[in-house]
Every structure is written in C-alpha cells, then in structure tokens.
Design a protein around this motif. Structure first.
Motif, PDB file in Angstrom:
ATOM      1  N   LYS A 241       0.986  -1.300   0.119  1.00 31.43           N
ATOM      2  CA  LYS A 241      -0.009  -0.024   0.072  1.00 31.43           C
ATOM      3  C   LYS A 241       0.802   1.183  -0.004  1.00 31.43           C
ATOM      4  O   LYS A 241       1.916   1.171   0.733  1.00 31.43           O
ATOM      5  CB  LYS A 241      -0.896  -0.104   1.284  1.00 31.43           C
ATOM      6  N   ALA A 242       0.429   2.095  -0.746  1.00 32.15           N
ATOM      7  CA  ALA A 242       1.434   3.489  -0.858  1.00 32.15           C
ATOM      8  C   ALA A 242       0.989   4.506   0.056  1.00 32.15           C
ATOM      9  O   ALA A 242      -0.486   4.497   0.095  1.00 32.15           O
ATOM     10  CB  ALA A 242       1.151   3.876  -2.440  1.00 32.15           C
ATOM     11  N   ILE A 243       1.691   5.161   0.797  1.00 25.32           N
ATOM     12  CA  ILE A 243       1.196   5.839   1.789  1.00 25.32           C
ATOM     13  C   ILE A 243       1.021   7.355   1.046  1.00 25.32           C
ATOM     14  O   ILE A 243       1.341   7.478  -0.118  1.00 25.32           O
ATOM     15  CB  ILE A 243       2.389   6.470   2.974  1.00 25.32           C
ATOM     16  N   LYS A 244       0.095   8.250   1.744  1.00 21.82           N
ATOM     17  CA  LYS A 244      -0.285   9.445   0.796  1.00 21.82           C
ATOM     18  C   LYS A 244       0.672  10.533   1.380  1.00 21.82           C
ATOM     19  O   LYS A 244       1.301  10.456   2.214  1.00 21.82           O
ATOM     20  CB  LYS A 244      -1.536   9.774   1.463  1.00 21.82           C
ATOM     21  N   CYS A 245       0.715  11.789   0.643  1.00 23.34           N
ATOM     22  CA  CYS A 245       1.493  12.791   0.770  1.00 23.34           C
ATOM     23  C   CYS A 245       0.443  14.098   0.643  1.00 23.34           C
ATOM     24  O   CYS A 245      -0.432  14.104   0.287  1.00 23.34           O
ATOM     25  CB  CYS A 245       2.776  12.667  -0.092  1.00 23.34           C
TER      26      CYS A 245
ATOM     27  N   ALA B 210       5.090  13.509   3.738  1.00 21.08           N
ATOM     28  CA  ALA B 210       4.362  12.215   3.763  1.00 21.08           C
ATOM     29  C   ALA B 210       3.397  12.233   4.889  1.00 21.08           C
ATOM     30  O   ALA B 210       3.677  12.760   5.955  1.00 21.08           O
ATOM     31  CB  ALA B 210       5.341  11.025   4.007  1.00 21.08           C
ATOM     32  N   LYS B 211       2.462  11.502   4.840  1.00 21.97           N
ATOM     33  CA  LYS B 211       1.415  11.214   5.705  1.00 21.97           C
ATOM     34  C   LYS B 211       1.769   9.711   6.697  1.00 21.97           C
ATOM     35  O   LYS B 211       1.440   8.786   6.517  1.00 21.97           O
ATOM     36  CB  LYS B 211       0.175  10.980   5.340  1.00 21.97           C
ATOM     37  N   GLY B 212       3.142  10.281   7.535  1.00 28.21           N
ATOM     38  CA  GLY B 212       3.447   9.098   8.216  1.00 28.21           C
ATOM     39  C   GLY B 212       2.807   8.133   9.245  1.00 28.21           C
ATOM     40  O   GLY B 212       3.061   7.219   9.454  1.00 28.21           O
ATOM     41  N   PHE B 213       1.528   8.970   9.518  1.00 34.74           N
ATOM     42  CA  PHE B 213       0.669   8.355  10.382  1.00 34.74           C
ATOM     43  C   PHE B 213       0.120   7.118   9.656  1.00 34.74           C
ATOM     44  O   PHE B 213      -0.208   5.947  10.650  1.00 34.74           O
ATOM     45  CB  PHE B 213      -0.231   9.008  11.001  1.00 34.74           C
ATOM     46  N   SER B 214       0.128   6.823   8.527  1.00 33.62           N
ATOM     47  CA  SER B 214      -0.441   5.597   7.902  1.00 33.62           C
ATOM     48  C   SER B 214       0.610   4.452   7.653  1.00 33.62           C
ATOM     49  O   SER B 214       0.427   3.635   7.072  1.00 33.62           O
ATOM     50  CB  SER B 214      -0.911   6.070   6.472  1.00 33.62           C
ATOM     51  N   GLN B 215       2.090   4.811   7.933  1.00 37.07           N
ATOM     52  CA  GLN B 215       2.963   4.037   7.960  1.00 37.07           C
ATOM     53  C   GLN B 215       2.746   2.682   8.873  1.00 37.07           C
ATOM     54  O   GLN B 215       2.362   2.793   9.952  1.00 37.07           O
ATOM     55  CB  GLN B 215       4.299   4.457   8.137  1.00 37.07           C
ATOM     56  N   GLN B 216       3.420   1.484   8.705  1.00 37.61           N
ATOM     57  CA  GLN B 216       2.915   0.278   9.330  1.00 37.61           C
ATOM     58  C   GLN B 216       4.331  -0.120   9.761  1.00 37.61           C
ATOM     59  O   GLN B 216       5.245  -0.392   9.222  1.00 37.61           O
ATOM     60  CB  GLN B 216       2.317  -1.056   8.411  1.00 37.61           C
TER      61      GLN B 216
ATOM     62  N   SER C 293       7.971  14.234   7.382  1.00 35.11           N
ATOM     63  CA  SER C 293       7.041  13.444   8.238  1.00 35.11           C
ATOM     64  C   SER C 293       6.938  11.934   8.178  1.00 35.11           C
ATOM     65  O   SER C 293       6.270  11.284   8.908  1.00 35.11           O
ATOM     66  CB  SER C 293       5.672  13.857   7.611  1.00 35.11           C
ATOM     67  N   LEU C 294       8.034  11.305   7.460  1.00 38.63           N
ATOM     68  CA  LEU C 294       8.105   9.893   7.662  1.00 38.63           C
ATOM     69  C   LEU C 294       8.591   9.701   9.244  1.00 38.63           C
ATOM     70  O   LEU C 294       9.437  10.409   9.714  1.00 38.63           O
ATOM     71  CB  LEU C 294       9.115   9.290   6.780  1.00 38.63           C
ATOM     72  N   LYS C 295       8.399   8.547   9.869  1.00 42.53           N
ATOM     73  CA  LYS C 295       8.523   8.262  11.160  1.00 42.53           C
ATOM     74  C   LYS C 295       9.800   8.131  11.411  1.00 42.53           C
ATOM     75  O   LYS C 295      10.372   8.340  12.432  1.00 42.53           O
ATOM     76  CB  LYS C 295       7.764   6.973  11.573  1.00 42.53           C
ATOM     77  N   GLN C 296      10.684   7.426  10.126  1.00 46.81           N
ATOM     78  CA  GLN C 296      11.951   7.351  10.392  1.00 46.81           C
ATOM     79  C   GLN C 296      12.850   8.523   9.995  1.00 46.81           C
ATOM     80  O   GLN C 296      14.212   8.370   9.881  1.00 46.81           O
ATOM     81  CB  GLN C 296      12.686   6.025   9.807  1.00 46.81           C
TER      82      GLN C 296
ATOM     83  N   GLY D  36       7.442  -2.393  11.344  1.00 47.88           N
ATOM     84  CA  GLY D  36       7.541  -3.819  10.926  1.00 47.88           C
ATOM     85  C   GLY D  36       7.714  -3.622   9.369  1.00 47.88           C
ATOM     86  O   GLY D  36       7.969  -4.824   8.674  1.00 47.88           O
ATOM     87  N   ILE D  37       6.925  -2.845   8.634  1.00 50.10           N
ATOM     88  CA  ILE D  37       6.831  -3.065   7.023  1.00 50.10           C
ATOM     89  C   ILE D  37       7.478  -1.687   6.657  1.00 50.10           C
ATOM     90  O   ILE D  37       8.579  -1.663   5.706  1.00 50.10           O
ATOM     91  CB  ILE D  37       5.282  -3.003   6.587  1.00 50.10           C
ATOM     92  N   ASP D  38       7.013  -0.464   7.052  1.00 53.37           N
ATOM     93  CA  ASP D  38       7.540   0.739   6.716  1.00 53.37           C
ATOM     94  C   ASP D  38       8.473   1.423   7.284  1.00 53.37           C
ATOM     95  O   ASP D  38       9.288   2.254   7.011  1.00 53.37           O
ATOM     96  CB  ASP D  38       6.355   1.839   6.401  1.00 53.37           C
ATOM     97  N   TYR D  39       8.542   0.945   8.586  1.00 51.41           N
ATOM     98  CA  TYR D  39       9.641   1.538   9.587  1.00 51.41           C
ATOM     99  C   TYR D  39       9.911   0.513  10.879  1.00 51.41           C
ATOM    100  O   TYR D  39       8.912  -0.247  11.107  1.00 51.41           O
ATOM    101  CB  TYR D  39       9.160   2.887  10.216  1.00 51.41           C
ATOM    102  N   GLU D  40      10.944   0.764  11.465  1.00 50.33           N
ATOM    103  CA  GLU D  40      11.176   0.105  12.616  1.00 50.33           C
ATOM    104  C   GLU D  40      11.888   1.046  13.500  1.00 50.33           C
ATOM    105  O   GLU D  40      11.184   1.566  14.611  1.00 50.33           O
ATOM    106  CB  GLU D  40      12.377  -1.036  12.272  1.00 50.33           C
ATOM    107  N   GLU D  41      12.993   1.493  13.543  1.00 54.31           N
ATOM    108  CA  GLU D  41      13.898   2.613  14.358  1.00 54.31           C
ATOM    109  C   GLU D  41      13.532   3.802  13.950  1.00 54.31           C
ATOM    110  O   GLU D  41      13.747   4.403  12.876  1.00 54.31           O
ATOM    111  CB  GLU D  41      15.304   2.285  14.349  1.00 54.31           C
ATOM    112  N   THR D  42      12.939   4.575  15.171  1.00 56.80           N
ATOM    113  CA  THR D  42      12.695   6.192  14.652  1.00 56.80           C
ATOM    114  C   THR D  42      13.314   6.940  15.767  1.00 56.80           C
ATOM    115  O   THR D  42      13.167   8.118  15.711  1.00 56.80           O
ATOM    116  CB  THR D  42      11.258   6.339  15.050  1.00 56.80           C
ATOM    117  N   PHE D  43      13.914   6.547  16.847  1.00 58.94           N
ATOM    118  CA  PHE D  43      14.550   7.367  17.762  1.00 58.94           C
ATOM    119  C   PHE D  43      15.784   8.119  17.144  1.00 58.94           C
ATOM    120  O   PHE D  43      16.542   7.595  16.347  1.00 58.94           O
ATOM    121  CB  PHE D  43      15.293   6.677  18.989  1.00 58.94           C
ATOM    122  N   CYS D  44      15.824   9.553  17.554  1.00 57.85           N
ATOM    123  CA  CYS D  44      16.837  10.400  17.158  1.00 57.85           C
ATOM    124  C   CYS D  44      17.553  11.187  18.090  1.00 57.85           C
ATOM    125  O   CYS D  44      16.944  11.898  18.704  1.00 57.85           O
ATOM    126  CB  CYS D  44      16.559  11.303  15.961  1.00 57.85           C
TER     127      CYS D  44
END
Length: 231
Positions: free
Chosen positions: A57-61, A79-85, A161-164, A87-95
């Motif tokens: 599934k493509a995320i929206k922007c 990007a509308k990062g809230f729609s990311q899943q 706005s991507l989670k990572q 384990g699929i679209d992201y894992e580590e987000t800490f900065c």
C-alpha cells in the motif's frame, strides 16, 4: 491595525490545501514554490516511479505551505507518516539530540574561556537520509507524471514526516562527523569532540541545528566549510 490583529492575519494567510494555493491571487508564487520543491527532490534522487507491488500500500502525501518572515513563499512536500505500518514501513525512529544540561555547560564553558562559536542550520536535512526500508508513496498532487498516473514513488531517501526521517538524518550526519575525525561522547550522543593537531572543536548536534565550539576561529570555519560541501 493592532499587533494582535496583524499576528492573527499573518497566521491565517497560509493556504491549507493544494486547491486553495492554486486558486488564490498569489497562486503563481505558490506554484513556483512547489516547482522548486519538486526540483530539489529530483536533484536529490528522493524517489523513482515504479509499479506498486502486489500486496503493498502506498502512503499518501500532502503539500504544506508558509510565507516566511522575509516574504519568501515556501512549499514542503510531506508524507502522511501516520499511515506507515511498523515492521513494514519503519522500525527504528529514535533520534538522539544533545542534552539541555550539556548545551548549557558547553556554552558557559565557551563564554568563560572566550572560545569561538559557529552555528549551522542544515537546510532540507531530512532529505539526506537514505532509507533501508521499502516504502511507496503516492505521486504529489499537481505533479503526477503524464501517462504514468498508475505509478507510485519508491522512496530512496527520507522525506518530511516519515516516522524514521529524523533517525536516518542522524545516521547520515553521524557518518559525516566521524569521517571528519569527530568522536561521539559516551555520556551524550549529541556531543562530538575533535582533537587534532589543527585544533580542538566540539560539536553540539540538535536534530538539524549544529553548534561548533572551539578556541580557534580558523578551525571552526574549516569544519563548517567541509560540512557545507556535503550539505
């Protein structure tokens, strides 16, 4: 007009959607700002157009607009990062960023020792981070490639706005500083120290804001110029 009315007016002038931005009297300025943003992504290699794989599934922007204090029209593609899943679209987000106590201490030390301070603000910092994940995004509104409407953007680099996004930027700037000879302190992941014959430099890293501190202005300028070549 009172100051409060001026502020209220200023805060209400930014368009809230692509349709609004392109239908106003100043539409040409917003369109130019969007073209500038798209050009930046093309030069940066942020994405490539591909067919969406089956089962994905493509995320929206969306477009975000603002008129800066200097009157400059700026458009960001986010990007509308809230729609990311996970384990699929992201894992580590800490900065990691520099601790406030570290910043206060180092600035006080610089003032006490009469050290030099250079500040840097990396523009479009998040766009430098390379993605390991396989992420697909819909084409930007108003900039869909003719005859390629069914294609989606396979993101190669991070976008706002991507989670990572902030995490990938940290990895990138960490590599750059390490390559220049900086060592990250064990007590604070946002503080880097450089000890060489040329001089001593301390870097305070807070997301995309950087402070260079050291006794020699020449050395601070050299480090700043080297970072400017890459960013």
């Amino acid at each position: 007009m009172s100051i409060s009315e001026m502020l209220l007016k200023a805060f209400n002038t930014d368009p809230k959607s692509y349709q609004e931005a392109t239908s106003r009297e100043d539409a040409s300025k917003w369109i130019t700002a969007m073209y500038d943003e798209i050009k930046l992504h093309m030069e940066n290699g942020t994405w490539e157009l591909v067919d969406l794989p089956e089962g994905r599934k493509a995320i929206k922007c969306k477009w975000v607009y603002t008129i800066k204090a200097d009157g400059c029209y700026k458009a960001w593609l986010v990007a509308k990062g809230f729609s990311q899943q996970y384990g699929i679209d992201y894992e580590e987000t800490f900065c990691p960023v520099a601790r406030w106590e570290s910043i206060c201490f180092l600035l006080a030390h610089a003032a006490l020792e009469n050290w030099e301070i250079k500040s840097l603000d990396v523009k479009t910092a998040f766009l430098y981070g390379k993605l390991d994940e396989e992420i697909y995004m819909e084409q930007p509104e108003g900039f869909m490639k003719k005859g390629m409407g069914a294609k989606v953007c396979r993101l190669r680099k991070a976008i706002y706005s991507l989670k990572q996004a902030s995490c990938t930027w940290y990895y990138k700037i960490n590599q750059s500083l390490t390559k220049l000879g900086f060592v990250c302190t064990k007590s604070d992941a946002g503080i880097y120290v450089y000890h060489q014959r040329q001089g001593e430099v301390i870097v305070i890293l807070y997301v995309d804001d950087i402070l260079n501190i050291g006794p020699e202005l020449k050395e601070l300028t050299r480090i700043k110029e080297m970072l400017s070549k890459e960013y």
